[in-house]
Design an enzyme around this catalytic site. Structure first.
Site, PDB file in Angstrom:
ATOM      1  N   ASP A  11     -97.285 -26.060 -42.579  1.00  0.00           N
ATOM      2  CA  ASP A  11     -98.411 -26.871 -42.142  1.00  0.00           C
ATOM      3  C   ASP A  11     -97.975 -27.659 -40.896  1.00  0.00           C
ATOM      4  O   ASP A  11     -96.772 -27.759 -40.604  1.00  0.00           O
ATOM      5  CB  ASP A  11     -98.790 -27.821 -43.282  1.00  0.00           C
ATOM      6  CG  ASP A  11     -99.772 -28.894 -42.866  1.00  0.00           C
ATOM      7  OD1 ASP A  11    -100.835 -28.548 -42.329  1.00  0.00           O
ATOM      8  OD2 ASP A  11     -99.457 -30.085 -43.074  1.00  0.00           O
ATOM      9  N   ASP A  13     -99.757 -31.149 -39.470  1.00  0.00           N
ATOM     10  CA  ASP A  13     -99.858 -32.605 -39.591  1.00  0.00           C
ATOM     11  C   ASP A  13     -99.245 -33.130 -40.888  1.00  0.00           C
ATOM     12  O   ASP A  13     -99.629 -32.721 -41.987  1.00  0.00           O
ATOM     13  CB  ASP A  13    -101.325 -33.043 -39.504  1.00  0.00           C
ATOM     14  CG  ASP A  13    -101.930 -32.756 -38.138  1.00  0.00           C
ATOM     15  OD1 ASP A  13    -101.213 -32.904 -37.138  1.00  0.00           O
ATOM     16  OD2 ASP A  13    -103.121 -32.397 -38.079  1.00  0.00           O
ATOM     17  N   LYS A 158    -106.360 -21.931 -47.183  1.00  0.00           N
ATOM     18  CA  LYS A 158    -105.161 -21.569 -46.424  1.00  0.00           C
ATOM     19  C   LYS A 158    -104.395 -20.413 -47.062  1.00  0.00           C
ATOM     20  O   LYS A 158    -103.854 -19.549 -46.376  1.00  0.00           O
ATOM     21  CB  LYS A 158    -104.226 -22.777 -46.312  1.00  0.00           C
ATOM     22  CG  LYS A 158    -104.663 -23.861 -45.343  1.00  0.00           C
ATOM     23  CD  LYS A 158    -103.587 -24.943 -45.257  1.00  0.00           C
ATOM     24  CE  LYS A 158    -103.893 -25.988 -44.218  1.00  0.00           C
ATOM     25  NZ  LYS A 158    -102.802 -26.981 -44.092  1.00  0.00           N
ATOM     26  N   ASP A 181     -97.719 -30.741 -47.159  1.00  0.00           N
ATOM     27  CA  ASP A 181     -97.701 -32.158 -47.540  1.00  0.00           C
ATOM     28  C   ASP A 181     -98.989 -32.670 -48.175  1.00  0.00           C
ATOM     29  O   ASP A 181     -98.960 -33.670 -48.891  1.00  0.00           O
ATOM     30  CB  ASP A 181     -97.411 -33.029 -46.304  1.00  0.00           C
ATOM     31  CG  ASP A 181     -98.624 -33.185 -45.408  1.00  0.00           C
ATOM     32  OD1 ASP A 181     -99.136 -34.310 -45.266  1.00  0.00           O
ATOM     33  OD2 ASP A 181     -99.102 -32.172 -44.859  1.00  0.00           O
ATOM     34  N   ASP A 185    -103.005 -28.126 -48.742  1.00  0.00           N
ATOM     35  CA  ASP A 185    -101.875 -27.191 -48.790  1.00  0.00           C
ATOM     36  C   ASP A 185    -101.643 -26.634 -50.195  1.00  0.00           C
ATOM     37  O   ASP A 185    -100.776 -25.772 -50.384  1.00  0.00           O
ATOM     38  CB  ASP A 185    -100.588 -27.876 -48.312  1.00  0.00           C
ATOM     39  CG  ASP A 185    -100.640 -28.252 -46.846  1.00  0.00           C
ATOM     40  OD1 ASP A 185    -101.180 -27.462 -46.054  1.00  0.00           O
ATOM     41  OD2 ASP A 185    -100.145 -29.341 -46.497  1.00  0.00           O
TER      42      ASP A 185
END
Length: 234
Positions: A11, A13, A158, A181, A185
């Site tokens: 990922d 951010d 995702k 995070d 995710d």
């Protein structure tokens, strides 16, 4: 557990960046070291395609991108060099208009003009539950990426889109290390053979992780890559 890592997916951010969205040099170095050792790295993000692609180019990631929480995928030498849009924006657009009517003070993300499969909103003056309640009659889902709220087609995520990107390359998700995070995710990590949560991760990610790094952000990414891929200790 023995897992052969053929690719690493990360990922952006809060994972390879800090809490101010500044990219961590430690993560860049670790990802480049993987590429130098013939292990492709993949960017899996809620950001728009242009942002994700630029990040991949600047880092040196060769495995392609998953953008807008699975709304689309791209790899330069696949699909005739075209972006593949996977998410259906029809319900998202209808729900967006309802949001504007119900929550007039909401601030749409400046990058919505570039979004191909979803809508995004700043978290400054709206809560996730408030947004979810406003769109409950529509076939959409609301994700909190930690930095923004995303309105997305519930049929994609995702993880499901990562599977499509991996299929293009003949890589099994069982041989992928996934690092993330935030709550968007979760599905992504569930699809990966080895799951890593950085120290600042949402507790739900930590619950399913095979490894929780003691380090935050990009330092956690570098820690996991060094420990389990470069030194082959899985």
């Amino acid at each position: 557990m023995m897992v052969k890592i053929d690719a690493v997916a990360v990922d952006i951010d809060g994972t390879i960046t800090d809490n101010k969205r500044r990219i961590c040099i430690s993560a860049i170095k670790a990802l480049r070291k993987l590429e130098d050792n013939g292990i492709p790295t993949i960017i899996v993000t809620g950001n728009v395609a242009d942002f994700a692609y630029a990040t991949a180019v600047l880092i040196g990631s060769s495995g392609g991108i998953v953008f807008e929480n699975g709304g689309g995928i791209f790899k330069e030498d696949k699909n005739n060099g075209e972006i593949l849009i996977i998410g259906d924006k029809t319900q998202v657009e209808k729900a967006h208009h309802e949001i504007i009517n119900q929550i007039p003070h909401i601030m749409s993300s400046a990058d919505n003009v570039f979004r191909l499969a979803e809508k995004c909103y700043y978290k400054d003056n709206v809560r996730k539950d408030e947004l979810s309640n406003a769109v409950k009659e529509f076939n959409v889902i609301v994700y909190d990426s930690g930095f923004a709220l995303h309105l997305t087609d519930p049929k994609i995520n995702k993880g499901s889109s990562l599977e499509k990107l991996l299929k293009w390359q003949g890589i099994s998700s069982k041989n992928v290390m996934g690092i993330g995070d935030s709550e968007n995710d979760l599905e992504f990590l569930k699809h990966c053979g080895f799951k890593v949560a950085v120290q600042n991760a949402d507790d739900r990610l930590k619950e399913i992780a095979d490894y929780i790094s003691p380090l935050k952000y990009g330092d956690g990414v570098a820690d996991a890559i060094d420990k389990f891929v470069l030194n082959n200790t899985i």
